[in-house]
Design a protein around this motif. Sequence first.
Motif, PDB file in Angstrom:
ATOM      1  N   ALA A 138       0.831  -1.210   0.000  1.00 40.48           N
ATOM      2  CA  ALA A 138       0.000   0.000   0.000  1.00 40.48           C
ATOM      3  C   ALA A 138       0.861   1.253   0.000  1.00 40.48           C
ATOM      4  CB  ALA A 138      -0.927  -0.009   1.208  1.00 40.48           C
ATOM      5  N   VAL A 148      -6.225   1.129  -2.996  1.00 40.89           N
ATOM      6  CA  VAL A 148      -5.811  -0.083  -2.277  1.00 40.89           C
ATOM      7  C   VAL A 148      -6.784  -0.346  -1.141  1.00 40.89           C
ATOM      8  CG1 VAL A 148      -3.985  -1.192  -0.938  1.00 40.89           C
ATOM      9  CG2 VAL A 148      -3.381   0.307  -2.854  1.00 40.89           C
ATOM     10  N   VAL A 187      -5.859   4.667   2.305  1.00 41.09           N
ATOM     11  CA  VAL A 187      -6.063   3.232   2.131  1.00 41.09           C
ATOM     12  C   VAL A 187      -7.418   2.844   2.718  1.00 41.09           C
ATOM     13  CG1 VAL A 187      -5.196   0.941   2.745  1.00 41.09           C
ATOM     14  CG2 VAL A 187      -3.590   2.787   2.245  1.00 41.09           C
TER      15      VAL A 187
END
Length: 609
Positions: A138, A148, A187
Motif C-alpha cells: 500500500a 488499495v 487506504v
Amino acid sequence: MLPSETSNPDYFHKVVDCQWACPAHTNVPEYIRLIAQGRFADAYMLNRQSNVFPAILGRTCDRPCEPACRRGRLPSIGIAGENGANGSTEKPVAICRLKRVAADNRGDISARLPKAPDAKNGKRVACIGAGPASLTVANDLMPLGYEVTIFEKYDKPGGLMRTNIPSFRLPEQVLADECDAILNMGVHIRYSSPVESLRSLIDSGYDAVFVGSGAPRGKDLDLPGRDQTDRIHIGIDWLGSIAFGHLDSIGERVLIIGVGNTAMDCCRSSRRLGGKDVKVMARRPRGYFKASPWELDDAEEEGIDIVVNHAPKRFIVENGKLTGMEFDRLEWDAEAKRSTVLETIVIPCDDVILAIGQENAFPWIERDLGIEFDKWGMPNVDQTTYQSTRPGVFFGGDSAWGPKNIIWAVEHGHQAAISIDNHCRAVAVTERPPFGMNLISQKMGISEWSYHNDYNPAHRQKMKHVDLVQRFEDLHLEVELGFTAEQTAREVQRCLNCDVETAFNAPKCIECDACIDICPLSCLTIAPDAPENVLRENLSAPALNADQALFASKPLPQTGRLMLKDEDLCVHCGLCAERCPTAAWDMQKFQLFISYAGDQSPINSCVAA
C-alpha cells in the motif's frame, strides 16, 4: 568488482556488506552520518524509503546487517561493550539501535511522508492482511494513484507485528504511528473482515490481489495428555490474546517449549503475567537455538531458566489438572545430530506454552483457481516477481515461503508492488527496474575529506534498560530506553564508512611505496602477479579471510607488478590517498540507487543527503 559510471579502471571497490545483508538494502553508512550531524528527520526518511517502518524495526529487527558489519572483524582491545567480556573481535556497530535513534528524534515529518494524488489511475488492488508486507504494498502503490483495499481479520492493523511482539518491546503508539503513516494516505481498510473465499474476492473486480496473511497457525505438539487440559497454549495465539487484552494472568510455574524468538516473547510475557518459575525447554544445545542472542540475554536477565537437551515426551494431567511434563534428558554428539537418552525426568508446571514454529494456512483459497500448491500446502511463488501461478495474484511475507521476519516482509512488499504496477500497466512482471550505482570522489583538499575519517576505538554502547523490578509492574512498559545523546555520539563514530571506497588509478602510480608505509593496517602490498594462494601468503599482512576477495590492480607502469589490497583489513581512513604524491589513490563514495514501484529511473529513489 561492481560496475561503475566512471572510467577509472582500478576501483578497489567492495560491496557495502551491511547494505547488501539487509533484504531491503538500507544505506546504513549514510543514515549513520546523518545521525552524526543531528539530521534525525533526514535519517528517518532515508530509512523509511527502504525499511518503511524505522521505529518498529529499530526495536524489533533481527539485524541481518549487523553480522556483516566490518567493525566485527577488527581485533578487540580494552573493555568490551554490549553483550560480553573481552573477545577476539570487536562488536558490530549498533545499526538497528541507531535506526531507533533517528525514529525517536525525528520530530514532525508528516509533510515529508508520501501522499496519494487526488487523481486516481483507475486500478484497484486488494491486500489480504494488514501486516508489514501488505502495508508496504500500500505504501508503494498509493502514491501512484492506485486504490488499495486491505482486508484485516482483527480490529487493528499491524498483523503479527501487533499480535506476536509484546508491547514491552514494541509500544502500541510506535506501531500505530507507522501504520497510520500508510493508512492515512487513503487506504481503505476493512477491519474484522477475514477473507473466506479468494474466488469471491477476485470476482469483486480487483485488478490485482496481494496475499500477505502471514503464517498464522502455530504448530502443535501431539503428545499423550495434550487434549486433557486447557492449560496448554499455542504460543502465537497466546501472545495474541495478551495483545488484545483477553488474557492477564498465568500460573506460577510455566514451561515454554521451543527456543525461537517467539519462545523468548512468551517466557518474558509469562514473567509479567505472574509466572515466577519460568523455564524454556530446549531439545538441543544452545549453539543450535533459533532465538537471537540478545533475546536470550534479555530473557535470562529477567530470571528465565533456559534448560538444554530435554525432549518433551508427555503431558502429565491428574484429575483434569496439568501438574507437569515428562522429558527425556539427552546427550548429543558433537554435531547435535544423534542423541542418547540419559534419563527420563518430570518437571512440575501449571501451564505449558508451545512455541515450536508457525505454518501457513490457506483454507480460504480454492484449489481450482489456477494457483498451484506444493506438497506442504505452500503456494508456488516466483522468487523474483512474487506472482503465483495465477497472473494477478501475488504473495509476500510469511505467506509466500514461511516465517522469516519483518524486514523480509517489507522487501517482499516492495518487489510485489513493482510486479503489481507492471501487471496493471500490461507490462511483463519479469521486467524489473535496474539498480543504479555510482562512485563520487570525497576529496575536498590535499588532506581533507567530505566524511569523518578518523578511526574511533570506542566499543559498542550498552543499551540501558528499565530497572528489573519496575519492568514487571507494568506489562506495557518498554524495557529498552534507547541510546542517550552521549551514547549515540560514540556509536556513530564506530562506523567505518564502508561505502567510501579506495579507488586506485594504476597509470598514475610511481611505486614509491608511500601508501604501503603509511597504511596502519598493512593491507596494501606491491608484488609480482602470481596465483591467489601464493599472493595471500606474501602480503604485508597475510590475508586470512578466504571469503574476502583479494583486490588486484592492472600492471603498474614502472615494473608491471600489481597493487594488492586486503579489503578485510581496511578501515577506510584515507591515509593512502592523503599520502600519495600523484593522486593515484582516491576515496570515493559508493552510491546504490534502488528503484521502487513507479520509478522510471533508479536515481529518483535516492533521498538527498
